[in-house]
Write a protein that holds these residues in place. Structure first.
Motif, PDB file in Angstrom:
ATOM      1  N   ALA A  95       0.879  -1.121  -0.137  1.00 18.06           N
ATOM      2  CA  ALA A  95       0.041   0.000   0.306  1.00 18.06           C
ATOM      3  C   ALA A  95       0.809   1.307   0.067  1.00 18.06           C
ATOM      4  N   LEU A  96       2.105   1.223   0.797  1.00 20.37           N
ATOM      5  CA  LEU A  96       2.894   2.346   0.803  1.00 20.37           C
ATOM      6  C   LEU A  96       3.466   2.525  -0.561  1.00 20.37           C
ATOM      7  N   ASN A  97       3.899   1.480  -1.260  1.00 21.34           N
ATOM      8  CA  ASN A  97       4.703   1.543  -2.993  1.00 21.34           C
ATOM      9  C   ASN A  97       3.334   2.384  -3.557  1.00 21.34           C
ATOM     10  N   VAL A  98       2.365   1.946  -3.509  1.00 20.32           N
ATOM     11  CA  VAL A  98       1.326   2.478  -4.343  1.00 20.32           C
ATOM     12  C   VAL A  98       1.045   4.066  -4.106  1.00 20.32           C
ATOM     13  N   ALA A  99       0.885   4.157  -2.680  1.00 21.06           N
ATOM     14  CA  ALA A  99       0.661   5.659  -2.593  1.00 21.06           C
ATOM     15  C   ALA A  99       2.072   6.426  -2.954  1.00 21.06           C
ATOM     16  N   GLY A 100       3.328   5.853  -2.837  1.00 17.60           N
ATOM     17  CA  GLY A 100       4.459   6.563  -3.318  1.00 17.60           C
ATOM     18  C   GLY A 100       4.473   6.775  -4.803  1.00 17.60           C
ATOM     19  N   GLN A 101       3.981   5.617  -5.706  1.00 17.94           N
ATOM     20  CA  GLN A 101       4.048   5.689  -6.884  1.00 17.94           C
ATOM     21  C   GLN A 101       3.029   7.000  -7.484  1.00 17.94           C
ATOM     22  N   ALA A 102       1.887   6.949  -6.543  1.00 14.75           N
ATOM     23  CA  ALA A 102       0.697   7.959  -7.176  1.00 14.75           C
ATOM     24  C   ALA A 102       1.357   9.543  -6.865  1.00 14.75           C
ATOM     25  N   ILE A 103       2.300   9.675  -5.710  1.00 13.80           N
ATOM     26  CA  ILE A 103       2.819  10.960  -5.529  1.00 13.80           C
ATOM     27  C   ILE A 103       3.617  11.162  -6.383  1.00 13.80           C
ATOM     28  N   LYS A 104       4.639  10.210  -7.000  1.00 18.33           N
ATOM     29  CA  LYS A 104       5.283  10.623  -8.354  1.00 18.33           C
ATOM     30  C   LYS A 104       4.501  10.678  -9.472  1.00 18.33           C
ATOM     31  N   ASP A 105       3.581  10.058  -9.651  1.00 20.31           N
ATOM     32  CA  ASP A 105       2.782  10.158 -10.966  1.00 20.31           C
ATOM     33  C   ASP A 105       1.921  11.700 -11.012  1.00 20.31           C
ATOM     34  N   ARG A 106       0.983  11.695  -9.834  1.00 18.03           N
ATOM     35  CA  ARG A 106       0.262  12.654  -9.772  1.00 18.03           C
ATOM     36  C   ARG A 106       0.443  13.998  -9.061  1.00 18.03           C
ATOM     37  N   GLY A 107       1.456  13.686  -8.128  1.00 20.19           N
ATOM     38  CA  GLY A 107       1.912  14.890  -7.416  1.00 20.19           C
ATOM     39  C   GLY A 107       1.163  15.204  -6.166  1.00 20.19           C
ATOM     40  N   LEU A 108       1.832  16.127  -5.401  1.00 21.34           N
ATOM     41  CA  LEU A 108       1.295  16.503  -3.925  1.00 21.34           C
ATOM     42  C   LEU A 108       0.669  17.801  -4.359  1.00 21.34           C
ATOM     43  N   PRO A 109      -0.403  18.361  -3.917  1.00 22.73           N
ATOM     44  CA  PRO A 109      -0.835  19.820  -3.829  1.00 22.73           C
ATOM     45  C   PRO A 109       0.006  20.650  -3.168  1.00 22.73           C
ATOM     46  N   LYS A 110       0.309  22.020  -3.672  1.00 20.22           N
ATOM     47  CA  LYS A 110       1.017  23.039  -2.908  1.00 20.22           C
ATOM     48  C   LYS A 110       0.266  23.418  -1.534  1.00 20.22           C
ATOM     49  N   GLU A 111      -0.837  23.049  -1.506  1.00 20.13           N
ATOM     50  CA  GLU A 111      -1.853  23.634  -0.478  1.00 20.13           C
ATOM     51  C   GLU A 111      -1.324  22.906   0.941  1.00 20.13           C
ATOM     52  N   ALA A 112      -0.536  21.546   0.490  1.00 17.57           N
ATOM     53  CA  ALA A 112      -0.087  20.658   1.797  1.00 17.57           C
ATOM     54  C   ALA A 112       0.917  21.256   2.484  1.00 17.57           C
TER      55      ALA A 112
END
Length: 547
Positions: free
Chosen positions: A178-195
Motif C-alpha cells: 500500500a505504501l508503494n502504491v501511494a508513493g507511486q501515486a505521489i510520483k505520478d500525480r504529485g502533491l498539492p502545493k496547499e499541503a
C-alpha cells in the motif's frame, strides 16, 4: 518418559493484543527437537494464529495450564491469573520499580513465582534478543493513514489516503504494498502545493531499532533522503517542481540534536553524552525544527537527557511565524519527555490528538478554526498492530530458549537450577524473593514512597546551596554488582536522602547513573556520611561526582 509441559497464555491485557510468543511452526520445532516437551496453548479466537493451527502441529489446546513447568506470554498478567509456584516468561515492566506494576510484583512474590523478563535477556554482545523494529514500522504506517485524513480535513486530498491503519494489514508485506502504491501515486500525480511543500519528515533516533523500522517503512513510499544540512535550501525553494513529486526524509542522529556546552568543537561521542548529559545543550529546536513538516520520534530518552523540543520552544517558533510543523508520530512515547507536548497516550481506536502550542492545550477533534494545531500520534503498544510479523520474530528468538524452562529445576537455588547464565540474569523473582541482581527494586520502591512524601520539599535543586545538603552523582555498575544496595543501606543508616534521578543501564554492559541528595540537621554529621559513601564507592569502583 513423563512429558514436560510448556504453556502459552492467551493474551488478555487488551483486545488489540493478537500476538503470540511462539507460533505453531515453532511449537512443532520445539517438540520435534525435544520429544519430552509438550506445548499447551490456551484457546483464543483473536490470536493471529488459530487454535486449529496449533492442533495441527501437535499442541494441546486447553484453558488449564496448571500442569506446565513454565508459561510464556507477552504482556502483563492479571493479578488473579497468576498460578502459585509457576515459572513465567513475559514483560512485567517492573525492573524500574514502575509504581503501577508493583502490585503485580507483590503478587509474584506472594505466590512464589519464578519470573523471567524479556527486558533482561541479552546475548553475548549485549543485544536484547527480544527487541524488534515493529514499533517503528507500525507507527509510520498508521501515522501516514492519519496524516492523509488530517490533510483531507483541511480540504486537501493526497495519495496518503490510499494507506490504511496498520492493523488492517495481515503483515508488513501487505502494508508495504500500500505504501508503494501511494508513493507511486505521489510520483505520478504529485502533491498539492496547499499541503505545504516541501513535505519533510525528520526521523529522530534513526539508527536505533525503532528508527530503523521507521526508515524501512518510509523507504517503501519512494521518499528522497536528505541530510540535515540540506533542509534550509529545500525550504527556501518552495516552488521547485521536484517537491510535488516526492516526500523528503531526513534521518537525525543524536549528534544533530545537542552540542557540548563549553567546547563547541569537541567531537561528539554517544558514550560521553550518555555519561555526562548535563554537559550538553539541545540545538535541534533552533537548527532544524523550523524546516520540518513532520517528526517521527524514535529516539531513546530518559530524564537525565535534555528535552529536544519543549512547550516554550514550540510556542516561540509558532509565534515567530517560522514553524512548518504539522504533525508528530511519537513511537517512543515518553510522557512529556523528549518532546514535551506529548500530553497523553492514544489508541488505534482514536490514534491522534491535537496540540495547540500557544495555549499549550490539547483536544481530540480537528478544529478548522485552529490552524496552528499540531496533530500528535502517541500509541504506546504499536507492535501489537503487526501481530503476524512480530509473532514470527518472537518465535525465532524464543524457540531455543523455552526448553530451558522445561528442563530447569525451579526448587533449587538460581545458580543450581540448570538455567544458562543469560537466563539467570533475566530472573527477577525466585522462591518468594527478588534475586540478587534485582534487589535494588526494593530500594527504588522505598525511594518512590519517600518522594511522594517529600513532594512538598521544594525546590530540590536548591538543596546544594544549603549547608546541610549535598548532591552526589554516582556512576557505574550499580545494579548488576549489588553496589546500589550497599550504598543506599549505608545512607539510610546515617542521614535522610532524596533521589532526583536514577537511570538503569539497558544491559549489563551499560552503566547506571544516580543523583543522590543527602541532608542532615548537622553539617558535620552530613560530611562524615559523605566520606563514608565516597570510601565505599571507591571500593566498589563507582565513580563519585559532587554536584
Amino acid at each position: 518418559m513423563d512429558k514436560l509441559y510448556i504453556g502459552i497464555r492467551a493474551e488478555d491485557k487488551s483486545y488489540w493484543e493478537r500476538r503470540t510468543p511462539i507460533p505453531p511452526h515453532d511449537c512443532k520445532y520445539i517438540m520435534e527437537k525435544h520429544p519430552q516437551i509438550q506445548m499447551v496453548v490456551q484457546p483464543s479466537t483473536k490470536r493471529i494464529f488459530t487454535d486449529e493451527q496449533y492442533l495441527e502441529v501437535g499442541c494441546l489446546v486447553q484453558e488449564d495450564l496448571s500442569q506446565c513447568k513454565g508459561i510464556v506470554c507477552i504482556k502483563e498478567i492479571p493479578l488473579d491469573k497468576y498460578i502459585e509456584g509457576m515459572t513465567y516468561l513475559h514483560w512485567s515492566h517492573t525492573i524500574k520499580a514502575q509504581p503501577h506494576n508493583m502490585p503485580a510484583l507483590d503478587m509474584m512474590l506472594k505466590k512464589n513465582i519464578r519470573h523471567l523478563d524479556y527486558e533482561r535477556i541479552y546475548d553475548e554482545k549485549g543485544v536484547n534478543t527480544t527487541a524488534f523494529p515493529y514499533a517503528g514500522i507500525a507507527g509510520v504506517i498508521t501515522f501516514l493513514n492519519e496524516y492523509g485524513k488530517y490533510l483531507l480535513k483541511r480540504d486537501i486530498a493526497t495519495p496518503f489516503l490510499q494507506i490504511g491503519p496498520t492493523y488492517q494489514y495481515f503483515n508488513k508485506k501487505d502494508a508495504y504494498q500500500a505504501l508503494n502504491v501511494a508513493g507511486q501515486a505521489i510520483k505520478d500525480r504529485g502533491l498539492p502545493k496547499e499541503a505545504g511543500l516541501p513535505i519533510i519528515i525528520g526521523v529522530l533516533g534513526s539508527t536505533g531499532l525503532c528508527g530503523k523500522g521507521s526508515m524501512e517503512a518510509l523507504s517503501n513510499l519512494h521518499v528522497t533522503l536528505v541530510k540535515p544540512s540540506e533542509l534550509k535550501e529545500l525550504v527556501n525553494t518552495p516552488n521547485d517542481p521536484k517537491h510535488r513529486r516526492t516526500v523528503y526524509v531526513c534521518p537525525f542522529k543524536t549528534t544533530d540534536l545537542v552540542r557540548h556546552q563549553e567546547d563547541y568543537d569537541k567531537e561528539f561521542t554517544s558514550a560521553d553524552y550518555y555519561n555526562h548529559p548535563n554537559q550538553y545543550t539541545p540545538v535541534f529546536h533552533t537548527k532544524y525544527l523550523p524546516y520540518l513538516t513532520i517528526i517521527v520520534n524514535d529516539i531513546y530518552w530518559d530524564h537525565k537527557f535534555p528535552r529536544y523540543i519543549t512547550n516554550s520552544q514550540m510556542r516561540d517558533l509558532v509565534q515567530s511565524g517560522k514553524s512548518r510543523l504539522q504533525a508528530v508520530c511519537d513511537v517512543t512515547c515518553d510522557m512529556e519527555g523528549s518532546i514535551q507536548f506529548l500530553k497523553k497516550y492514544t489508541t488505534p481506536d482514536n490514534p491522534v490528538y491535537y496540540y495547540e502550542p500557544i495555549s499549550e492545550s490539547i483536544h481530540d477533534e480537528f478544529d478548522v478554526k485552529s490552524p496552528k494545531d499540531i496533530m500528535y500520534m502517541s500509541i504506546d503498544f504499536l507492535p501489537s498492530q503487526l501481530p503476524y510479523d512480530a509473532s514470527i520474530d518472537f518465535g525465532i528468538a524464543l524457540r531455543d530458549i523455552v526448553p530451558h524452562l522445561a528442563y530447569s529445576d525451579a526448587s533449587k537455588p538460581l545458580e543450581e537450577s540448570g538455567l544458562p547464565v543469560f537466563l539467570q540474569n533475566a530472573m527477577i523473582t525466585l522462591h518468594g524473593q527478588l534475586t540478587h541482581k534485582f534487589q535494588y527494586i526494593t530500594h527504588l520502591r522505598n525511594i518512590n514512597d519517600q518522594l511522594k512524601e517529600a513532594e512538598s520539599f521544594q525546590p530540590k535543586k536548591a538543596l546544594k546551596k544549603v549547608p546541610s545538603y549535598l548532591a552526589i552523582k554516582l556512576t557505574g555498575h550499580l545494579f548488576d554488582t549489588g553496589a546500589i544496595n550497599k550504598i543506599l543501606s549505608l545512607v539510610q543508616s546515617g542521614c535522610k536522602f532524596n533521589i532526583v534521578d536514577i537511570q538503569a543501564g539497558q544491559s549489563d554492559n551499560q552503566q547506571t547513573s544516580c543523583l543522590l541528595q543527602l541532608y542532615s540537621k548537622n553539617k558535620g554529621q552530613l560530611m562524615d556520611e559523605v566520606d563514608k559513601v565516597i570510601q565505599l564507592c571507591e571500593s566498589l569502583e563507582i565513580q563519585v561526582e559532587m554536584e
